[in-house]
Design a protein around this motif. Structure first.
Motif, PDB file in Angstrom:
ATOM      1  N   ALA A 103       0.835  -1.200   0.000  1.00 17.46           N
ATOM      2  CA  ALA A 103       0.000   0.000   0.000  1.00 17.46           C
ATOM      3  C   ALA A 103       0.869   1.249   0.000  1.00 17.46           C
ATOM      4  O   ALA A 103       0.555   2.234  -0.690  1.00 17.46           O
ATOM      5  CB  ALA A 103      -0.927  -0.014   1.213  1.00 17.46           C
ATOM      6  N   ASP A 104       1.980   1.241   0.741  1.00 17.45           N
ATOM      7  CA  ASP A 104       2.891   2.369   0.769  1.00 17.45           C
ATOM      8  C   ASP A 104       3.515   2.595  -0.606  1.00 17.45           C
ATOM      9  O   ASP A 104       3.637   3.742  -1.062  1.00 17.45           O
ATOM     10  CB  ASP A 104       3.974   2.147   1.832  1.00 17.45           C
ATOM     11  N   LEU A 105       3.903   1.527  -1.286  1.00 15.08           N
ATOM     12  CA  LEU A 105       4.459   1.647  -2.632  1.00 15.08           C
ATOM     13  C   LEU A 105       3.428   2.207  -3.601  1.00 15.08           C
ATOM     14  O   LEU A 105       3.752   3.029  -4.466  1.00 15.08           O
ATOM     15  CB  LEU A 105       4.969   0.288  -3.117  1.00 15.08           C
ATOM     16  N   GLU A 106       2.183   1.769  -3.492  1.00 15.70           N
ATOM     17  CA  GLU A 106       1.125   2.285  -4.361  1.00 15.70           C
ATOM     18  C   GLU A 106       0.938   3.785  -4.145  1.00 15.70           C
ATOM     19  O   GLU A 106       0.751   4.534  -5.099  1.00 15.70           O
ATOM     20  CB  GLU A 106      -0.186   1.542  -4.098  1.00 15.70           C
ATOM     21  N   ARG A 107       0.967   4.228  -2.877  1.00 19.37           N
ATOM     22  CA  ARG A 107       0.834   5.638  -2.576  1.00 19.37           C
ATOM     23  C   ARG A 107       1.999   6.441  -3.165  1.00 19.37           C
ATOM     24  O   ARG A 107       1.818   7.529  -3.690  1.00 19.37           O
ATOM     25  CB  ARG A 107       0.759   5.873  -1.067  1.00 19.37           C
ATOM     26  N   GLN A 108       3.206   5.889  -3.097  1.00 19.25           N
ATOM     27  CA  GLN A 108       4.375   6.576  -3.660  1.00 19.25           C
ATOM     28  C   GLN A 108       4.291   6.660  -5.172  1.00 19.25           C
ATOM     29  O   GLN A 108       4.711   7.653  -5.765  1.00 19.25           O
ATOM     30  CB  GLN A 108       5.656   5.868  -3.241  1.00 19.25           C
ATOM     31  N   ILE A 109       3.757   5.636  -5.813  1.00 18.23           N
ATOM     32  CA  ILE A 109       3.636   5.636  -7.280  1.00 18.23           C
ATOM     33  C   ILE A 109       2.612   6.677  -7.716  1.00 18.23           C
ATOM     34  O   ILE A 109       2.807   7.368  -8.726  1.00 18.23           O
ATOM     35  CB  ILE A 109       3.260   4.228  -7.776  1.00 18.23           C
ATOM     36  N   GLU A 110       1.524   6.807  -6.964  1.00 19.72           N
ATOM     37  CA  GLU A 110       0.495   7.772  -7.319  1.00 19.72           C
ATOM     38  C   GLU A 110       0.995   9.190  -7.212  1.00 19.72           C
ATOM     39  O   GLU A 110       0.542  10.073  -7.933  1.00 19.72           O
ATOM     40  CB  GLU A 110      -0.734   7.575  -6.427  1.00 19.72           C
ATOM     41  N   LEU A 111       1.925   9.459  -6.320  1.00 19.11           N
ATOM     42  CA  LEU A 111       2.491  10.807  -6.191  1.00 19.11           C
ATOM     43  C   LEU A 111       3.449  11.050  -7.328  1.00 19.11           C
ATOM     44  O   LEU A 111       3.570  11.913  -8.019  1.00 19.11           O
ATOM     45  CB  LEU A 111       3.236  10.959  -4.864  1.00 19.11           C
TER      46      LEU A 111
END
Length: 137
Positions: free
Chosen positions: A129-137
């Motif tokens: 989930a943290d990686l997904e959030r970083q990709i979206e930014l």
């Protein structure tokens, strides 16, 4: 498997997993009373293990056998037919170099085929989930 369900990874703790192999030099009196399970027994994958986990082969063993047969056949033909002629007409060093190269190739093939390439652990749901959030930014 439902999230939060008790699978084989949830039931096992890392304290139960042995991270080092037993050595023939270890004393039999030093064995622990609790039998430690090896990582490959706890987290089964698609690899095949032999000799108590010391030898590991990938699922596609056909490629290994094909490579082994091709090396043995071509080297056998070279040593059976060409080496004698080259040793008599040019120099006897050619069969010696050919033999050294044959043993080097076979040694590296077997070492590569039977060694553990390492495992990249999967991300936990929080890390994913943290990686997904970083990709979206």
């Amino acid at each position: 498997m439902p999230p939060g369900g008790g699978g084989p990874m949830k039931d096992c703790e890392y304290s139960q997993i042995s991270t080092h192999s037993s050595s023939p030099m270890e004393s039999p009196h030093k064995k622990k009373k609790i039998a430690a399970r090896r990582k490959w027994e706890v987290f089964p994958g698609r690899n095949k293990f032999f000799c108590n986990g010391r030898i590991m082969m990938a699922r596609q063993t056909g490629v290994f056998y094909l490579t082994l047969i091709l090396i043995l056949v071509t080297s056998g033909l070279f040593f059976a037919f060409d080496c004698r002629y080259l040793a008599e007409k040019i120099t006897p060093a050619i069969p010696v170099v050919g033999g050294i190269l044959f043993f080097f190739v076979m040694g590296t093939l077997l070492r590569t085929s039977f060694s553990d390439p390492g495992v990249l652990p999967r991300a936990t749901p929080e890390e994913a989930a943290d990686l997904e959030r970083q990709i979206e930014l």
